[in-house]
Scaffold this active site. Sequence first.
Site, short mmCIF file in Angstrom:
data_model
loop_
_atom_site.label_atom_id
_atom_site.label_comp_id
_atom_site.label_asym_id
_atom_site.label_seq_id
_atom_site.Cartn_x
_atom_site.Cartn_y
_atom_site.Cartn_z
N GLU A 1 5.10 52.59 48.98
CA GLU A 1 5.92 52.81 50.16
C GLU A 1 6.33 54.27 50.39
OE1 GLU A 1 7.99 48.44 50.75
OE2 GLU A 1 9.22 50.08 49.97
N GLU B 1 4.01 43.15 48.67
CA GLU B 1 5.41 42.71 48.67
C GLU B 1 5.67 41.87 49.90
OE1 GLU B 1 8.53 45.60 48.30
OE2 GLU B 1 7.46 46.75 46.75
#
Length: 455
Positions: free
Chosen positions: A167, A358
């Site tokens: 991320e 995720e």
Amino acid sequence: MADQPRIFPAEFTWGVATSAYQIEGAADVDGKGPSVWDLFSAEGKVRNGDTGHVACDHYHRYREDCDLMRELGIPNYRLSISWPRVLPTGNGDINELGLDYYDALIDALLERQIQPWVTLFHWDFPQDLQDKGGWLNPQSPRWFAEYVRIVVERLSDRVQHWFTINEPQVFLRYGLVDAINAPGLRLSLEERLLASHNVLLAHGLAVAEIRSVARTTPQVGWAPVGIAMMPASQSAADVEAAELAMSGTPDHLWSNTWFNDPVFLGSYPEAGLREFGSAVPSTTPQEMETISAPLDFLGLNIYTGTYVRSTGDGSYEELPVPPGAARTAFDWPVCEESLYWGARYHWERYKKPIYITENGMANIDWVALDGEVHDPQRIDYLARYLGELHRAIGDGVDVRGYFLWSLLDNFEWSDGYGKRFGLVHVDFETQHRIAKDSARWYREVIQTNGGSLIS
């Protein structure tokens, strides 16, 4: 027509995910150096004054947690390595006790027939390197590459699946723009673009190191946020509007293409270059070649999305969330279609196999009077999202796996311990673990390869 089970492809990868700082604790144990998150939380910048100093104490309880995964039928585990646990000052002397810990963790997983999927950077940047400028320092890509080489040399006889960076949009935006995450800075546009470029260079150099020194044939990817925009209707105009929105490049770096186009297409997106203009750092063809080192897959972290519709003039508008719409404890709208459209967009643009690295929800979970933890909202959330993922696969999107966030309730960054994402409830005072109803539900999903999900 009778309800049909949602059977996933035969080789589909099911798993759970965690990150080092959020669960390990042992912040200053066995030679570990400080990370930016150690300092940020110690300075009281996290909600309620929470810190990751102990977290879930996974560092000392990893065998217990591996046993839990085995009992819950988890076949794959996405974990991260703490950079300052391996290199206390970020570069230079190796902390052998840190490497020994990861050695033992990998062995414990394999002894239980759980495959490790290793993320090399999940935000715990070494504080000593931050003091030298962090991602603004031109040496930062090489710092990261040095660390990656050490880890891969040690673990790659048993680890085949690697994620370089998790991320980048989040740790760059919230850490270097909005100052709500570590290290808590507010950089100019020029500085944030330079930092993002160095992160991309670090990723590319890491890919080269992995392929150079891995002792078993590696599978390499990375795991950016999948920013999902969903069409308000199935009209061609609204679908095109959603695709346009997902290609956007806002100046706070909350973007798909600014990060993935260089990695997969070898260049920054033209729209972003026009928007950022002279703020874009100078680049060389060699740098772009480094950044675009070939990957085997793309990981996507997707939790929610935004509906958009065409304005009829080649642009789009975002739609507000309706009053009373379903939201998680993080106040994120429940938008199961985000998994469909996010995966579809990235597959169509980059043509790389996709893993959802995720997905999950923060819930308000507590131990009930019967001693169990009942979380029907999480079960419903997951069933909705997995249904949309199955739909994407049916429409030709090459999705290879799904990692649920998270195994354990944990330290949720600037929100501390107030948000519970886990399949397993953690009492942060006693460290007692209780598998929630959702954990048993997910075990059945895995055992039936999705067959327990009825359309």
